[in-house]
Design a protein around this motif. Structure first.
Motif, PDB file in Angstrom:
ATOM      1  N   ALA A  61       0.806  -1.266  -0.067  1.00  0.00           N
ATOM      2  CA  ALA A  61       0.002  -0.155   0.173  1.00  0.00           C
ATOM      3  C   ALA A  61       0.864   1.220   0.176  1.00  0.00           C
ATOM      4  N   ALA A  62       1.934   1.043   0.751  1.00  0.00           N
ATOM      5  CA  ALA A  62       2.840   2.405   0.633  1.00  0.00           C
ATOM      6  C   ALA A  62       3.471   2.559  -0.509  1.00  0.00           C
ATOM      7  N   GLU A  63       3.918   1.684  -1.272  1.00  0.00           N
ATOM      8  CA  GLU A  63       4.630   1.648  -2.543  1.00  0.00           C
ATOM      9  C   GLU A  63       3.709   2.302  -3.672  1.00  0.00           C
ATOM     10  N   ALA A  64       2.181   1.754  -3.422  1.00  0.00           N
ATOM     11  CA  ALA A  64       1.355   2.306  -4.288  1.00  0.00           C
ATOM     12  C   ALA A  64       1.292   3.905  -4.013  1.00  0.00           C
ATOM     13  N   GLU A  65       0.949   4.049  -2.705  1.00  0.00           N
ATOM     14  CA  GLU A  65       0.676   5.445  -2.542  1.00  0.00           C
ATOM     15  C   GLU A  65       1.730   6.436  -2.969  1.00  0.00           C
ATOM     16  N   ALA A  66       3.066   6.124  -2.829  1.00  0.00           N
ATOM     17  CA  ALA A  66       4.275   6.565  -3.171  1.00  0.00           C
ATOM     18  C   ALA A  66       4.338   6.998  -4.849  1.00  0.00           C
ATOM     19  N   LYS A  67       3.734   6.028  -5.216  1.00  0.00           N
ATOM     20  CA  LYS A  67       3.863   6.068  -7.084  1.00  0.00           C
ATOM     21  C   LYS A  67       2.760   6.805  -7.570  1.00  0.00           C
ATOM     22  N   ALA A 113       1.612   9.538  -5.758  1.00  0.00           N
ATOM     23  CA  ALA A 113       2.139  10.853  -5.423  1.00  0.00           C
ATOM     24  C   ALA A 113       3.202  11.560  -6.060  1.00  0.00           C
ATOM     25  N   GLU A 114       3.968  10.532  -6.610  1.00  0.00           N
ATOM     26  CA  GLU A 114       5.121  10.853  -7.811  1.00  0.00           C
ATOM     27  C   GLU A 114       4.366  11.284  -9.118  1.00  0.00           C
ATOM     28  N   GLN A 115       3.346  10.551  -9.550  1.00  0.00           N
ATOM     29  CA  GLN A 115       2.490  10.941 -10.551  1.00  0.00           C
ATOM     30  C   GLN A 115       1.872  12.300 -10.544  1.00  0.00           C
ATOM     31  N   SER A 116       1.289  12.643  -9.386  1.00  0.00           N
ATOM     32  CA  SER A 116       0.632  13.705  -9.204  1.00  0.00           C
ATOM     33  C   SER A 116       1.587  15.118  -9.321  1.00  0.00           C
ATOM     34  N   GLN A 117       2.719  14.815  -8.958  1.00  0.00           N
ATOM     35  CA  GLN A 117       3.813  15.984  -8.767  1.00  0.00           C
ATOM     36  C   GLN A 117       4.817  16.241  -9.896  1.00  0.00           C
ATOM     37  N   THR A 118       4.306  15.996 -10.846  1.00  0.00           N
ATOM     38  CA  THR A 118       5.160  15.940 -12.209  1.00  0.00           C
ATOM     39  C   THR A 118       5.586  17.375 -12.432  1.00  0.00           C
ATOM     40  N   ARG A 119       6.685  17.874 -12.635  1.00  0.00           N
ATOM     41  CA  ARG A 119       7.097  19.149 -12.858  1.00  0.00           C
ATOM     42  C   ARG A 119       6.504  19.907 -14.100  1.00  0.00           C
ATOM     43  N   VAL A 120       6.065  21.033 -14.137  1.00  0.00           N
ATOM     44  CA  VAL A 120       5.662  21.722 -15.221  1.00  0.00           C
ATOM     45  C   VAL A 120       6.986  22.462 -15.919  1.00  0.00           C
ATOM     46  N   GLN A 121       7.331  22.082 -17.123  1.00  0.00           N
ATOM     47  CA  GLN A 121       8.387  22.744 -17.499  1.00  0.00           C
ATOM     48  C   GLN A 121       8.162  24.166 -17.976  1.00  0.00           C
ATOM     49  N   PRO A 122       8.879  25.256 -17.769  1.00  0.00           N
ATOM     50  CA  PRO A 122       8.468  26.775 -18.294  1.00  0.00           C
ATOM     51  C   PRO A 122       8.614  27.040 -19.729  1.00  0.00           C
TER      52      PRO A 122
END
Length: 326
Positions: free
Chosen positions: A294-300, A302-311
């Motif tokens: 469950a922790a690995e799935a949650e971390a994944k 979170a990582e997908q939702s925090q993708t950087r927006v390139q200027p």
């Protein structure tokens, strides 16, 4: 020709006579120190001791049988896939199935080993008791005096250990005791097989060919023992019934403490482990594994939702306009 086969049979059985009689006579001598040497109970308990020694010696084979049965259950989905894929080619299907057995370390015949190895011992005890009763014939360490004693031993002074249901000569006591032991032998055979199927088989293995084989054995073996049991001496029925009871207890212990994954026994063990862990304020390995996944799935996530927006890169006109505004 008959003499030739008789000689061969005798050569094969003689070592078994010595092995079986050695254990049987050893228990008889030990029990005779405080029991009647000629008593039927002394000889029956000696047979029980023989049974326990044999079953103890067969424990490694039983463990191998349980492992093989478990592997057979777990690979049934793969076996069905092979049947769908190579159902039109029997030779290829056989090759791939044997390869699957080899790769998974499964021996489809291992489940029969304990009972097959017991049959010669069963036959040796049967012949020793039968011939001791009829001819007072000695075998192995069972000399003529002990053979006569063994053949004439009786329970309650009226039920001979060598008596059978078929040859009871109308004696109700012999028929009743023999019938009870035949029913006990039949019932324990059925319950042992049913215990394995109902508790230690995953749901997806209940419809495959292995399950069909187990279901057939569930009903065929008890019938075979019931039909053949009426001709077995009481002493031999004691041996087989005690052996079945040993198997039931041994199998219950293994299934309870080391069940196959995905079976009702595994679910029951997980519930017991959770209850014990809760009392101690701990978590079971299964719970820790669930939390890790469950922790690995949650971390994944979170990582997908925090993708950087390139200027975005500005043109020269936009940069000039921005400078003028400043």
């Amino acid at each position: 020709m008959l003499d030739f086969f008789g000689t061969i049979g005798g050569a094969i059985m003689t070592p078994l006579y010595y092995a079986v009689s050695f254990v049987l006579v050893g228990f008889h001598r030990a029990l005779s120190t405080f029991m009647d040497p000629a008593g039927g109970l002394t000889w029956v308990l000696s047979i029980v001791g023989l049974t326990l020694v044999i079953r103890t010696a067969l424990i490694p084979l039983f463990v191998k049988q349980i492992k093989s049965s478990r592997n057979m259950q777990l690979i049934q989905p793969k076996v069905r896939e092979l049947q769908k894929k190579y159902g039109h080619d029997r030779e290829k299907l056989a090759q791939e199935t044997m390869k699957l057995y080899k790769d998974s370390g499964t021996n489809p015949f291992a489940s029969c080993l304990p009972i097959l190895l017991q049959m010669p011992i069963f036959l040796a005890l049967f012949r020793m008791l039968d011939q001791a009763a009829r001819k007072e014939k000695a075998h192995g360490f069972l000399d003529e005096g002990l053979a006569k004693q063994f053949g004439q031993a009786s329970l309650f002074d009226r039920i001979p250990v060598s008596g059978t249901f078929l040859n009871a000569d109308g004696q109700v006591g012999i028929m009743v005791v023999a019938a009870i032991l035949v029913l006990g032998m039949t019932a324990t055979t059925f319950l042992t097989q049913r215990q394995l199927m109902s508790k230690n088989m995953p749901a997806d293995a209940l419809s495959g060919p292995y399950a069909q084989q187990q279901k057939m054995l569930l009903y065929v073996l008890p019938v075979v023992f019931a039909v053949g049991g009426v001709a077995f001496p009481i002493g031999v029925l004691v041996y087989w019934t005690v052996s079945n009871l040993w198997t039931m207890c041994q199998q219950f212990y293994v299934i309870r403490n080391n069940p196959a994954p995905g079976t009702p026994a595994a679910e029951a063990k997980e519930q017991r482990d959770r209850a014990k862990a809760e009392k101690k304020g701990l978590k079971t390995p299964a719970q820790l594994e669930e939390e890790r996944i469950a922790a690995e799935a949650e971390a994944k996530r979170a990582e997908q939702s925090q993708t950087r927006v390139q200027p975005q890169r500005q043109t020269k006109a936009q940069r000039t306009k921005s400078k003028k505004k400043r």
